[in-house]
Structures are given as C-alpha cells and as structure tokens.
Design a protein around this motif. Structure first.
Motif, PDB file in Angstrom:
ATOM      1  N   TRP A   1      85.876  27.594 -56.990  1.00 61.18           N
ATOM      2  CA  TRP A   1      85.795  28.549 -55.888  1.00 61.18           C
ATOM      3  C   TRP A   1      86.212  27.943 -54.548  1.00 61.18           C
TER       4      TRP A   1
ATOM      5  N   HIS B   1      88.627  29.499 -52.007  1.00 56.85           N
ATOM      6  CA  HIS B   1      88.306  30.761 -51.325  1.00 56.85           C
ATOM      7  C   HIS B   1      87.254  30.582 -50.223  1.00 56.85           C
TER       8      HIS B   1
ATOM      9  N   PHE C   1      88.159  32.079 -46.816  1.00 58.95           N
ATOM     10  CA  PHE C   1      88.023  33.533 -46.775  1.00 58.95           C
ATOM     11  C   PHE C   1      86.561  33.935 -46.633  1.00 58.95           C
TER      12      PHE C   1
ATOM     13  N   SER D   1      80.336  28.915 -53.422  1.00 62.00           N
ATOM     14  CA  SER D   1      80.496  30.167 -52.673  1.00 62.00           C
ATOM     15  C   SER D   1      79.217  30.533 -51.931  1.00 62.00           C
TER      16      SER D   1
ATOM     17  N   HIS E   1      85.337  37.100 -58.713  1.00 56.83           N
ATOM     18  CA  HIS E   1      86.090  35.861 -58.937  1.00 56.83           C
ATOM     19  C   HIS E   1      86.735  35.876 -60.315  1.00 56.83           C
TER      20      HIS E   1
ATOM     21  N   PHE F   1      93.598  37.956 -53.964  1.00 55.73           N
ATOM     22  CA  PHE F   1      94.091  36.611 -53.656  1.00 55.73           C
ATOM     23  C   PHE F   1      94.369  35.913 -54.984  1.00 55.73           C
TER      24      PHE F   1
ATOM     25  N   LEU G   1      90.780  35.980 -56.592  1.00 59.10           N
ATOM     26  CA  LEU G   1      89.605  36.613 -55.989  1.00 59.10           C
ATOM     27  C   LEU G   1      89.966  38.050 -55.630  1.00 59.10           C
TER      28      LEU G   1
ATOM     29  N   GLY H   1      92.370  26.776 -48.169  1.00 61.61           N
ATOM     30  CA  GLY H   1      91.563  26.555 -49.367  1.00 61.61           C
ATOM     31  C   GLY H   1      92.077  25.373 -50.176  1.00 61.61           C
TER      32      GLY H   1
END
Length: 371
Positions: A29, A32, A35, A58, A162, A191, A197, A234
């Motif tokens: 993860w 991301h 974001f 996350s 995800h 994404f 994502l 990322g």
C-alpha cells in the motif's frame, strides 16, 4: 485554456501528499500513502474505518494525515490479525507491533480485533465518511464487505478499494470494481500503480471536494498529471522503504559478521582462559607443594635444632667429664710428683753422704798405697 488553468489551480489538495511518511512498514500500500494524505485533507472525514489492516501502512497514513491536518477524525482499524490465504498467515507479533504504533496516536487511533461482519454491528448507519476495504480479495468477499458496510456510509461516504489492478488467481476485486465503475460511471477513479486503488464517491453533493477531485482526475488536462504525480511520490516512499530494508539487511549481515567474529574471539579467549586456568591450577598445586616442602623443612629444622642442642649438651657433658678426669689425673700426678720430690730429697742426702764416705775411704786407701 481557462479550464486548464482552473483545473491546475485547484490542485492545492495535493500539497499534503508531499509530507514524509513517519510510519513506514512493509506493505503493497506504500505507493498510495501520498493519496491518503491528500484525500484526508480534502475530504476531512469525521470517521475513517479500515477493513483489513495487517501491518497498518494505510491506517497509519490516515492517522498521520488526521493528526498533521488537525482533524478530529476517528480512525478505526478492523482486523482479526491472523492473516488469510491472500495476505498470508502471520504471528501475534504483527498485532503487538501494530498496537504499539497505534498507541502513539492516542484516542485518534482505535481498533476492533474481530471479523468484519461482527464489527459492522457496532456502527450506526450513516456514521462513516471514509471506508477502506482491503480484506480478503476474492470477488465474493469484497462484494459482501461492500454490501454489508454500505448502509454504514454517510451522505458524504467515500470508499477505497485496494488491489483493483491485481489479477492473480483467487483475486476478484478487479471484477467487482468494474461492476462499480459501470454502476457509478462518474463517481469512480482508478490509480493503477501499487496493485491498484479504486476510489468510489457516494457523496450526494455534486460539487463536494471529493466529487470535484474525481472530475479533475477524469480531465485530460490534469488527470494524467495527478496520476503521475501521486505515482512518483508513492514510488519514492516504496523505493525508500526497500532501500532502507536493503540497508537493514546489509547492516544485519554486517552485524552477523561482527558477531561471528566476536563469538570466535570469545571462544578463543575462553580457550586461553581455560588454558590459563590449567596453568594457574598447576601453579597453585606447585605452590601448595612448595608450601608443604617449606613446612616440612621448617619442621625438620626445628627437629635438627633440638637434636643439635641435645648433641651439644651431651658433647659438653662429655668434655666436662673428660676435663674432670684429666683434672683428677693431674691432681694425682701432682701428688705423685710431690711424693717423689720429698722421697728423692732424702735419697739424695743419703746418696751424697754415701759418696762423701766412699770418697773419704778412697782417698785414705790411696794414701795408704802411696806409702
């Protein structure tokens, strides 16, 4: 034109994406995280719920974003922290480490250690502004999780999915995501990096910040730029993690080399100490032997001294006896000498008288002959 300039000008929400992530853990993860920083600042959820947390990449990103942006968001992680066939099974240490990190956020970070359906019963309908679904990744599981938790979403509800770009055997998030894209064509954005994502907005306000975001990402003027921008940020976090992990591996290997060298040195020193102990034991035995010899010699010296004193005493006594005998003999001889002296004087007078008589007689006979 003016639309392009307006779209780019409204990208202020990306500024939080530039923050450094303070709680980097191994995770698919990480790409991301920028974001998450941005969407938390943009959407300002009153409650964020995460289904499937594992190590917490996350979740900690959401907590850090809420903390750094001064939000009062309640962040809740839901997981049994046992793993599954997709994420793999993991030990109790995973949960222990997660709990320790979560505690650094105080009451902002909460967790429910239970299955998703049981946890859903503890939330009122319409109470969640941002939901992140990242549990078991089969089609049936993700569809069930969405349908179970959909009523819990508020009128500002946003859902993150995800692994929408993961197609390996057993993964079906991509399939359910395509259904959602068909159902909500103007309310989704994808994404593609870091396993993919999906972002679904169920916000009822047409011009809400999150819906404006989706419009921007759908725009050819800014969509590609934002995708590339977030993917680059990322990627930097992901590469930094793997670089640091590589350094950690090298550091661990170096430590192991040093430890092995030190252990070998310790073994060598222990052998030397053991040898020294043998020598010391031998020396101690020799010292004991010498002390025994000294003690024996001292005892013999005492005995010899006593014996010598006894011999000297006997010798002196013998000498004294001999001297006494000699003194007696001398005294006896002196008496004899005196006796002889007295006897000799008388005999001498008699002898002289006899000589005188004989001399006279001889002279007379001579005179007679001459006549």
């Amino acid at each position: 034109g003016s639309g392009s300039r307006r779209s780019l000008a409204n990208l202020y929400w990306l500024i939080p994406a530039l923050r450094d992530f303070e709680f980097v853990v191994e995770s698919g993860w990480l790409g991301h995280v920028p974001f998450m920083f941005a969407v938390m600042e943009l959407h300002k959820p009153r409650r964020y719920v995460e289904l499937g947390t594992h190590r917490g990449a996350s979740f900690f990103a959401a907590c850090q974003a809420a903390r750094d942006s001064g939000l009062t968001t309640e962040c809740v992680a839901v997981d049994h922290w046992k793993g599954d066939d997709h994420a793999g099974r993991y030990s109790e240490e995973t949960f222990t480490t997660f709990r320790q990190t979560a505690s650094s956020f105080g009451p902002l970070a909460q967790f429910l250690r239970m299955d998703f359906d049981t946890a859903a019963e503890q939330f009122d309908e319409g109470s969640i502004d941002l939901l992140h679904i990242d549990g078991f990744h089969s089609y049936e599981a993700v569809k069930h999780d969405f349908e179970t938790w959909h009523p819990k979403l508020s009128s500002r509800g946003v859902v993150l999915f995800h692994d929408v770009n993961e197609y390996q055997n057993g993964f079906g998030v991509w399939r359910f995501w395509r259904e959602l894209q068909s159902r909500y064509p103007s309310r989704t954005v994808t994404f593609g990096h870091s396993h993919g994502l999906g972002v679904l907005s169920l916000d009822s306000a047409e011009q809400s910040p999150i819906n404006e975001l989706i419009l921007h990402l759908a725009s050819p003027d800014s969509g590609d730029f934002v995708q590339e921008f977030l993917m680059t940020l990322g990627g930097q976090i992901d590469r930094a993690f793997h670089h640091n992990r590589h350094l950690e591996v090298l550091r661990t290997e170096a430590v192991e080399v040093v430890r092995a060298s030190l252990n070998a040195e310790i073994v060598h020193l222990r052998d030397e100490i053991a040898s020294a102990e043998v020598v010391r034991a031998s020396l101690n035995a020799e010292i004991v032997h010498l002390r025994d010899d000294i003690a024996s010699a001292e005892r013999e010296a005492v005995v010899s001294k006593r014996r010598m004193k006894s011999v000297e005493k006997e010798r002196m006594q013998s000498i004294q006896r001999q001297l006494a005998k000699r003194s007696a003999r001398i005294k006896q001889r002196r008496g004899a000498v005196e006796t002889l002296r007295s006897t000799g004087h008388a005999e001498r007078l008699s002898f002289e008288a006899e000589i005188s008589r004989l001399t006279s007689k001889s002279e007379a006979e001579l005179r007679a002959l001459r006549r």
